[in-house]
Design a protein around this motif. Sequence first.
Motif, short mmCIF file in Angstrom:
data_model
loop_
_atom_site.label_atom_id
_atom_site.label_comp_id
_atom_site.label_asym_id
_atom_site.label_seq_id
_atom_site.Cartn_x
_atom_site.Cartn_y
_atom_site.Cartn_z
N LEU A 135 70.49 102.04 -16.10
CA LEU A 135 71.72 102.79 -15.33
C LEU A 135 72.86 101.67 -15.34
O LEU A 135 74.03 102.14 -15.14
CB LEU A 135 71.17 103.39 -14.13
CG LEU A 135 70.45 104.72 -14.18
CD1 LEU A 135 70.36 105.45 -12.99
CD2 LEU A 135 70.75 105.31 -15.45
N LEU A 136 72.53 100.33 -14.68
CA LEU A 136 73.56 99.47 -14.61
C LEU A 136 74.26 99.33 -16.18
O LEU A 136 75.69 99.32 -16.15
CB LEU A 136 73.25 98.09 -14.34
CG LEU A 136 74.03 97.01 -14.31
CD1 LEU A 136 74.88 97.27 -13.30
CD2 LEU A 136 73.29 95.75 -14.18
N TRP A 137 73.41 99.92 -17.17
CA TRP A 137 74.28 99.81 -18.46
C TRP A 137 75.31 101.05 -18.49
O TRP A 137 76.34 100.99 -19.25
CB TRP A 137 73.07 99.75 -19.68
CG TRP A 137 73.66 99.95 -21.01
CD1 TRP A 137 74.44 99.10 -21.91
CD2 TRP A 137 73.64 101.33 -21.86
NE1 TRP A 137 74.86 99.64 -22.99
CE2 TRP A 137 74.46 101.08 -22.83
CE3 TRP A 137 73.24 102.56 -21.56
CZ2 TRP A 137 74.54 102.16 -23.99
CZ3 TRP A 137 73.70 103.42 -22.44
CH2 TRP A 137 73.93 103.44 -23.67
N ALA A 139 76.56 102.71 -16.13
CA ALA A 139 77.79 102.26 -15.50
C ALA A 139 78.88 101.24 -16.05
O ALA A 139 80.08 101.57 -16.15
CB ALA A 139 77.39 101.97 -13.89
N SER A 140 78.28 100.28 -16.69
CA SER A 140 78.89 99.26 -17.39
C SER A 140 79.68 99.81 -18.48
O SER A 140 80.95 99.53 -18.86
CB SER A 140 78.21 98.05 -17.86
OG SER A 140 77.42 97.62 -16.68
#
Lengths: 251, 251
Positions: A135-137, A139-140
């Motif tokens: 999920l950080l991916w 968002a990034s």
Amino acid sequence: MFIISGKGTIIEKRPLARKLSAFVALSDAELSVLERLHKRRRTFVAGRDLVHQGQADQAAYILLSGWACSYKLLHDGQRQIVDFQIPGDFLGLRSVVLHVSDHSVEPVTDLEVTEVFAADLFEAFAQTPRLATALLWTASRDEAMVVEHLVGIGRRGAAERMAHFLLELGNRLTLVGLGSKAGYDCPLTQYLIADAIGLSAVHVNRVLRQLREDGLATFRDGHVTFDDYDKLAAFADFETSYLDQLGPLLK
Amino acid sequence: MFIISGKGTIIEKRPLARKLSAFVALSDAELSVLERLHKRRRTFVAGRDLVHQGQADQAAYILLSGWACSYKLLHDGQRQIVDFQIPGDFLGLRSVVLHVSDHSVEPVTDLEVTEVFAADLFEAFAQTPRLATALLWTASRDEAMVVEHLVGIGRRGAAERMAHFLLELGNRLTLVGLGSKAGYDCPLTQYLIADAIGLSAVHVNRVLRQLREDGLATFRDGHVTFDDYDKLAAFADFETSYLDQLGPLLK
């Protein structure tokens, strides 16, 4: 109730699983945690906002089918569309971790979504930290797209900006099986595109005609055709790496 | 070697811990995982890029002291500064999860940083999923700032954009103890500000004079003074919620 089973089936059926698989090779356990996020199915009709700028305790939504747009309103009534969302995208993921949502999300077409609360996400992260990384991916990658839009509005001419916009959408749709280098179905009006890329609707119309007459791309009757994909990409200086669709970095 | 001990001390000494505390009430265990990320100290001199657009396998950096800027270059040599980074910010967090970095980071002043590899982050997430959530928060907040910059360039007049820019920096610096409603030290040149907000350096100079003559803000000799903070905020239609500094949402 229809039970989805098997890794291939989930990835096939869930645009989000398909998209996240571009970043992390999801295990069966991770896929089933992701599947459990899909429990509250909802529908929204075109024009009824589902995330509200300035409101607290917003849920996020995983988009299953349909198109949406995220936007900000200024006090004087001007609106800037930040991005369009397609199946597999989160709507309002930012709103879940901020005290109040910094933006609104409006359906462009009727939508099928899954509602996700902050607690669902945090529980999923605790079960599988690799999902948090995935999920950080997303968002990034979303941020990388907003950065490209900033560069577009700040530095690109009108025709290059439009070409870049059409190519970005085409590549994103291809990742979730809804487009190709030939083209894609696109429900956006010229007014929506105008609010996104910072041109007037009249200017959008003129620029689209230019791209068509130059044999690069045609947007007509709800369909974008790449008449010459490579020439269009060269014209827009379009370089796909910020969309990060090369296949899983995390094995 | 100097050993940092005690929750208060770490939050006091580490701008990142101080910043993350605005989102999640960090436990001693979480603080010590965060502290272990601070093991490879490096310094960079002004002008030497530490993250490189288009390169793979980039490390991220936690900024301990100094200022940096993230930017994108277009093929024709134009540059768009996306944001400035201050102590407590990540440099190139996106670059760690994307195959190749979509942007570059250049020191504005000499920098003290801690180098963080992807594996360090993923290991920390596995140990404390709440830390993953906290980093999703910083990424979301960074994205909310880029969105504001997009809205600024797309919709705000030059003077409002400059006022908004000065206020955003002031609020971010206040969170890490480096600014207040009175003002802050600022090492940025008018050329850097010009590349960030999409004005020429001459225009930046003219707009800063206007803000000063109107009694709103003065930027002189490396210091920004808010001559009338509230009037400046009203002029810029500046609304702080996207910076999400209200105190921890996750207890």
